[in-house]
Design an enzyme around this catalytic site. Structure first.
Site, PDB file in Angstrom:
ATOM      1  N   LYS A  18      46.110  64.558  46.537  1.00  0.00           N
ATOM      2  CA  LYS A  18      45.421  65.129  45.356  1.00  0.00           C
ATOM      3  C   LYS A  18      45.278  66.336  45.436  1.00  0.00           C
ATOM      4  O   LYS A  18      45.198  67.092  44.420  1.00  0.00           O
ATOM      5  CB  LYS A  18      44.002  64.266  45.447  1.00  0.00           C
ATOM      6  N   ASP A  75      37.778  60.895  40.951  1.00  0.00           N
ATOM      7  CA  ASP A  75      38.012  59.325  41.453  1.00  0.00           C
ATOM      8  C   ASP A  75      39.062  58.878  40.517  1.00  0.00           C
ATOM      9  O   ASP A  75      38.978  59.004  39.434  1.00  0.00           O
ATOM     10  CB  ASP A  75      36.482  58.641  41.415  1.00  0.00           C
ATOM     11  N   TYR A 159      49.998  55.068  45.486  1.00  0.00           N
ATOM     12  CA  TYR A 159      50.727  53.980  44.538  1.00  0.00           C
ATOM     13  C   TYR A 159      52.031  54.416  43.764  1.00  0.00           C
ATOM     14  O   TYR A 159      52.562  53.401  43.089  1.00  0.00           O
ATOM     15  CB  TYR A 159      49.749  53.117  43.897  1.00  0.00           C
ATOM     16  N   LYS A 180      55.751  64.920  37.396  1.00  0.00           N
ATOM     17  CA  LYS A 180      54.652  64.111  37.677  1.00  0.00           C
ATOM     18  C   LYS A 180      53.494  64.803  37.168  1.00  0.00           C
ATOM     19  O   LYS A 180      52.384  64.129  36.301  1.00  0.00           O
ATOM     20  CB  LYS A 180      54.166  63.703  39.075  1.00  0.00           C
ATOM     21  N   HIS A 185      47.910  60.990  34.955  1.00  0.00           N
ATOM     22  CA  HIS A 185      46.535  60.862  34.861  1.00  0.00           C
ATOM     23  C   HIS A 185      45.776  62.107  35.154  1.00  0.00           C
ATOM     24  O   HIS A 185      44.782  62.516  34.455  1.00  0.00           O
ATOM     25  CB  HIS A 185      46.061  59.468  35.262  1.00  0.00           C
TER      26      HIS A 185
HETATM   27  P1  ITT Z   1      38.777  61.330  47.995  1.00  0.00           P
HETATM   28  O1  ITT Z   1      37.678  60.391  47.725  1.00  0.00           O
HETATM   29  O2  ITT Z   1      38.430  62.131  49.287  1.00  0.00           O
HETATM   30  O3  ITT Z   1      39.186  62.042  46.922  1.00  0.00           O
HETATM   31  P2  ITT Z   1      40.560  59.080  48.012  1.00  0.00           P
HETATM   32  O4  ITT Z   1      41.909  58.823  48.538  1.00  0.00           O
HETATM   33  O5  ITT Z   1      39.505  58.138  48.760  1.00  0.00           O
HETATM   34  O6  ITT Z   1      39.974  60.418  48.463  1.00  0.00           O
HETATM   35  P3  ITT Z   1      39.749  57.654  45.558  1.00  0.00           P
HETATM   36  O7  ITT Z   1      38.503  57.106  46.222  1.00  0.00           O
HETATM   37  O8  ITT Z   1      39.600  58.525  44.282  1.00  0.00           O
HETATM   38  O9  ITT Z   1      40.132  59.019  46.545  1.00  0.00           O
HETATM   39  O10 ITT Z   1      41.041  56.695  45.531  1.00  0.00           O
HETATM   40  C1  ITT Z   1      41.847  56.937  44.997  1.00  0.00           C
HETATM   41  C2  ITT Z   1      43.392  56.067  45.375  1.00  0.00           C
HETATM   42  O11 ITT Z   1      43.902  55.840  43.984  1.00  0.00           O
HETATM   43  C3  ITT Z   1      44.070  56.813  46.378  1.00  0.00           C
HETATM   44  O12 ITT Z   1      43.630  56.811  47.604  1.00  0.00           O
HETATM   45  C4  ITT Z   1      45.441  56.421  46.076  1.00  0.00           C
HETATM   46  O13 ITT Z   1      45.753  55.372  46.639  1.00  0.00           O
HETATM   47  C5  ITT Z   1      45.213  55.925  44.370  1.00  0.00           C
HETATM   48  N1  ITT Z   1      45.747  57.084  43.476  1.00  0.00           N
HETATM   49  C6  ITT Z   1      45.000  57.741  42.736  1.00  0.00           C
HETATM   50  N2  ITT Z   1      45.945  58.741  42.052  1.00  0.00           N
HETATM   51  C7  ITT Z   1      47.077  58.546  42.464  1.00  0.00           C
HETATM   52  C8  ITT Z   1      48.300  59.078  42.168  1.00  0.00           C
HETATM   53  O14 ITT Z   1      48.343  60.092  41.419  1.00  0.00           O
HETATM   54  N3  ITT Z   1      49.351  58.494  42.747  1.00  0.00           N
HETATM   55  C9  ITT Z   1      49.208  57.446  43.604  1.00  0.00           C
HETATM   56  N4  ITT Z   1      48.180  56.817  43.943  1.00  0.00           N
HETATM   57  C10 ITT Z   1      47.067  57.235  43.329  1.00  0.00           C
END
Ligand code: ITT
Length: 200
Positions: A18, A75, A159, A180, A185
């Site tokens: 991210k 998130d 994912y 991408k 999103h």
């Molecule tokens: P932070 O809370 O520290 O930001 P995190 O990985 O725990 O890190 P989230 O709780 O928002 O973040 O979980 C998001 C999950 O969704 C992330 O770990 C990926 O598995 C998935 N995800 C989100 N955006 C994605 C993307 O652009 N491509 C692939 N998977 C994504």
């Protein structure tokens, strides 16, 4: 308020995939983009919300109390139709705590195989911007796609290998970083944020 008011923005994420995307997506704004580590913040905030938007708000507000710089929190996650919207806000916590992205993708494909039905899915991203405990802005963005039969590609994170983007006929992990960042999103949510910041 304009984006020029912020010389520095802290990106409230511990997810390096991210963070790299934010650095690229925010580059045109010429603001300094700092990670939590750059800002000297090592606390973890519990994501106790029931929606993506609530979790983004919780993270932005909590981290913004730990620094004088504005904080942008994301998130995000994957919602799969045949799984009733799961993994959704639990995307990072789907499977064991020490599971890898590969493990989560395998589990998702297996679950979807037994659930049957349609493979429609969407990535969703909620953003919240806060400064010193005050919420400034919230936006979101989505990208619709289909869960692939098997993982494909090595770019991106999470994912991406199982998320097929029909318009280009490739999974997100087969897209270049630029592709991408044009369609994701997260980029849509950021474009919404920048548009709001530019409003008089
Ligand atoms: P932070 O809370 O520290 O930001 P995190 O990985 O725990 O890190 P989230 O709780 O928002 O973040 O979980 C998001 C999950 O969704 C992330 O770990 C990926 O598995 C998935 N995800 C989100 N955006 C994605 C993307 O652009 N491509 C692939 N998977 C994504």
């Amino acid at each position: 308020m304009t984006v020029k008011n912020f010389q520095t923005i802290v990106i409230a994420t511990r997810n390096s995939g991210k963070l790299n995307e934010f650095k690229t997506l925010l580059a045109p704004l010429k603001n300094r983009v700092m990670s939590l580590r750059d800002a000297g913040i090592d606390r973890d905030i519990e994501e106790s919300g029931a929606t993506f938007a609530e979790n983004a708000r919780i993270k932005a507000l909590a981290y913004s109390r730990l620094t004088r710089f504005p904080v942008l929190a994301d998130d995000s996650g994957l919602e799969v139709k045949a799984l009733g919207g799961r993994p959704g806000i639990y995307s990072a916590r789907y499977a064991d705590p020490d599971a890898s992205d590969e493990d989560r993708n395998r589990k998702l494909l297996e679950e979807l195989e037994s659930a049957g039905g349609n493979r429609n899915a969407r990535f969703f991203c909620a953003l919240a911007l806060a400064r010193e405990g005050t919420l400034l802005l919230e936006t979101d963005g989505e990208c619709r796609g289909i869960i692939a039969g098997a993982p494909r590609g090595t770019n991106g994170f999470g994912y991406d290998p199982v998320f097929l983007f029909p318009k280009l006929g490739k999974t997100f992990a087969e897209l270049t970083r630029e592709e991408k960042n044009e369609h994701s999103h997260r980029s849509r949510a950021i474009r919404n944020l920048v548009a709001q910041l530019k409003q008089p």
